[in-house]
Design a protein around this motif. Sequence first.
Motif, PDB file in Angstrom:
ATOM      1  N   ASP A  99       0.838  -1.213   0.000  1.00 51.32           N
ATOM      2  CA  ASP A  99       0.000   0.000   0.000  1.00 51.32           C
ATOM      3  C   ASP A  99       0.867   1.254   0.000  1.00 51.32           C
ATOM      4  OD1 ASP A  99      -2.298  -1.498   0.018  1.00 51.32           O
ATOM      5  OD2 ASP A  99      -2.620  -1.344   2.180  1.00 51.32           O
ATOM      6  N   GLN A 100       1.931   1.227   0.802  1.00 51.14           N
ATOM      7  CA  GLN A 100       2.823   2.379   0.870  1.00 51.14           C
ATOM      8  C   GLN A 100       3.495   2.620  -0.478  1.00 51.14           C
ATOM      9  OE1 GLN A 100       5.805   2.063   3.908  1.00 51.14           O
ATOM     10  NE2 GLN A 100       6.768   4.004   3.410  1.00 51.14           N
ATOM     11  N   SER A 101       3.933   1.555  -1.139  1.00 55.71           N
ATOM     12  CA  SER A 101       4.583   1.682  -2.444  1.00 55.71           C
ATOM     13  C   SER A 101       3.616   2.235  -3.481  1.00 55.71           C
ATOM     14  CB  SER A 101       5.127   0.321  -2.898  1.00 55.71           C
ATOM     15  OG  SER A 101       6.122  -0.159  -2.015  1.00 55.71           O
ATOM     16  N   ALA A 102       2.367   1.757  -3.442  1.00 56.97           N
ATOM     17  CA  ALA A 102       1.366   2.244  -4.396  1.00 56.97           C
ATOM     18  C   ALA A 102       1.115   3.731  -4.200  1.00 56.97           C
ATOM     19  CB  ALA A 102       0.064   1.451  -4.232  1.00 56.97           C
ATOM     20  N   TRP A 103       1.045   4.169  -2.942  1.00 60.28           N
ATOM     21  CA  TRP A 103       0.829   5.582  -2.642  1.00 60.28           C
ATOM     22  C   TRP A 103       1.979   6.438  -3.156  1.00 60.28           C
ATOM     23  CZ3 TRP A 103       3.315   9.093   0.728  1.00 60.28           C
ATOM     24  CH2 TRP A 103       2.613  10.294   0.961  1.00 60.28           C
ATOM     25  N   GLN A 121       9.528  -3.986  -7.421  1.00 61.88           N
ATOM     26  CA  GLN A 121      10.851  -3.409  -7.657  1.00 61.88           C
ATOM     27  C   GLN A 121      11.518  -2.955  -6.367  1.00 61.88           C
ATOM     28  OE1 GLN A 121      10.829  -0.353 -10.662  1.00 61.88           O
ATOM     29  NE2 GLN A 121       9.632  -1.581 -12.108  1.00 61.88           N
ATOM     30  N   ALA A 122      10.714  -2.677  -5.350  1.00 62.14           N
ATOM     31  CA  ALA A 122      11.255  -2.150  -4.099  1.00 62.14           C
ATOM     32  C   ALA A 122      11.601  -3.247  -3.093  1.00 62.14           C
ATOM     33  CB  ALA A 122      10.260  -1.178  -3.471  1.00 62.14           C
ATOM     34  N   TYR A 123      10.870  -4.363  -3.109  1.00 65.05           N
ATOM     35  CA  TYR A 123      11.053  -5.385  -2.075  1.00 65.05           C
ATOM     36  C   TYR A 123      11.150  -6.778  -2.680  1.00 65.05           C
ATOM     37  CZ  TYR A 123       9.696  -1.680   1.125  1.00 65.05           C
ATOM     38  OH  TYR A 123       9.634  -0.494   1.822  1.00 65.05           O
ATOM     39  N   CYS A 124      11.773  -7.657  -1.935  1.00 61.77           N
ATOM     40  CA  CYS A 124      11.858  -9.057  -2.309  1.00 61.77           C
ATOM     41  C   CYS A 124      11.908  -9.893  -1.034  1.00 61.77           C
ATOM     42  CB  CYS A 124      13.098  -9.330  -3.167  1.00 61.77           C
ATOM     43  SG  CYS A 124      14.664  -9.080  -2.285  1.00 61.77           S
ATOM     44  N   LEU A 125      11.884 -11.201  -1.175  1.00 61.64           N
ATOM     45  CA  LEU A 125      12.008 -12.112  -0.043  1.00 61.64           C
ATOM     46  C   LEU A 125      13.290 -12.917  -0.174  1.00 61.64           C
ATOM     47  CD1 LEU A 125       8.413 -13.582   0.448  1.00 61.64           C
ATOM     48  CD2 LEU A 125       9.668 -12.150   2.069  1.00 61.64           C
ATOM     49  N   PRO A 167       3.498  -8.658  -9.224  1.00 63.85           N
ATOM     50  CA  PRO A 167       2.652  -7.461  -9.198  1.00 63.85           C
ATOM     51  C   PRO A 167       1.325  -7.738  -8.504  1.00 63.85           C
ATOM     52  CG  PRO A 167       3.620  -7.805 -11.378  1.00 63.85           C
ATOM     53  CD  PRO A 167       3.893  -9.036 -10.585  1.00 63.85           C
ATOM     54  N   GLY A 168       0.734  -6.689  -7.953  1.00 60.12           N
ATOM     55  CA  GLY A 168      -0.569  -6.808  -7.318  1.00 60.12           C
ATOM     56  C   GLY A 168      -0.526  -7.394  -5.924  1.00 60.12           C
ATOM     57  N   MET A 169       0.585  -7.214  -5.218  1.00 60.53           N
ATOM     58  CA  MET A 169       0.719  -7.811  -3.893  1.00 60.53           C
ATOM     59  C   MET A 169      -0.113  -7.087  -2.837  1.00 60.53           C
ATOM     60  SD  MET A 169       2.570 -10.490  -4.138  1.00 60.53           S
ATOM     61  CE  MET A 169       3.283 -10.885  -2.560  1.00 60.53           C
TER      62      MET A 169
END
Length: 272
Positions: free
Chosen positions: A155-159, A166-170, A254-256
């Motif tokens: 949600d924060q990334s979408a905002w 592109q910002a996070y991974c596991l 995408p769409g997480m």
Amino acid sequence: MRLRKRTPAAVGPVGRSLAAGRDDSNLLERWLLVEPAYSPLTAIKTNESAVLDVFADLVEAIDTDDFRVPAALFRFGRRLGLLGLLLEEVAASVDRLATLAPGSPRLHTFSAGISLANGWSEGHRYGEHESECIDGLTGLATLPILRLRIEQLADQSAWMGIPFEQAYCLVIIDADIDTTDAFESELTMITLAERLRARYTAGETIARHGPRVLILTSNSERTRSQLIDVLADLRSLPLPSTTRVVGWIEEMTPGMGDGARVIDFLTELTIE
């Protein structure tokens, strides 16, 4: 109302508002009146002054300035999270307050939503549902907490207009303990958890499920190079001979921000 009779008027923010002649008490009363019988404000321990104080604190905050609202929402979410209430229930009560409050736009900003969720997460983690949020063996987070954190960051990334994938991974660490006896497998997971906590110290969310540890971190070249060092470190530990530590980077899809998609994604990663 019986609820208010049980709480001395001179205690906490409620008492301060009455003494100052403000209208906060009237807004608090109206908020309580519109809450359904099963809501957080009327169902669980609401006769305790410490609980009522965070309700009154939030009412007072929205009538002051923008900087107080996120902190008040954090405290509100944390207190109700400690009581075991669901985030959806807590957010619904804030929405009902927003329909009554002239300063309601302050309750619907992005920072306000994150503060409420972060407060609830902390309270829920250390409250009545601790066993559901913390792995009893290693002290790491459980999958529900990892899922919540993924949804928050999505949600924060979408905002911010940044693709979440592109910002996070596991980072996935698998101990492969299927053929290890119960005592040695537990010792292995405890040892790995301690070493991974020491390695990932920049606010990453570290969760455990079975033989796997999942680390939510930044999607960067540093993360990839760090994994090489981490695996070398873990393999140098005095682990049982049947243990084989492997690790890899799992890219997000995408769409997480969709809760169902997060569940499916984590389910695929944790099938043993």
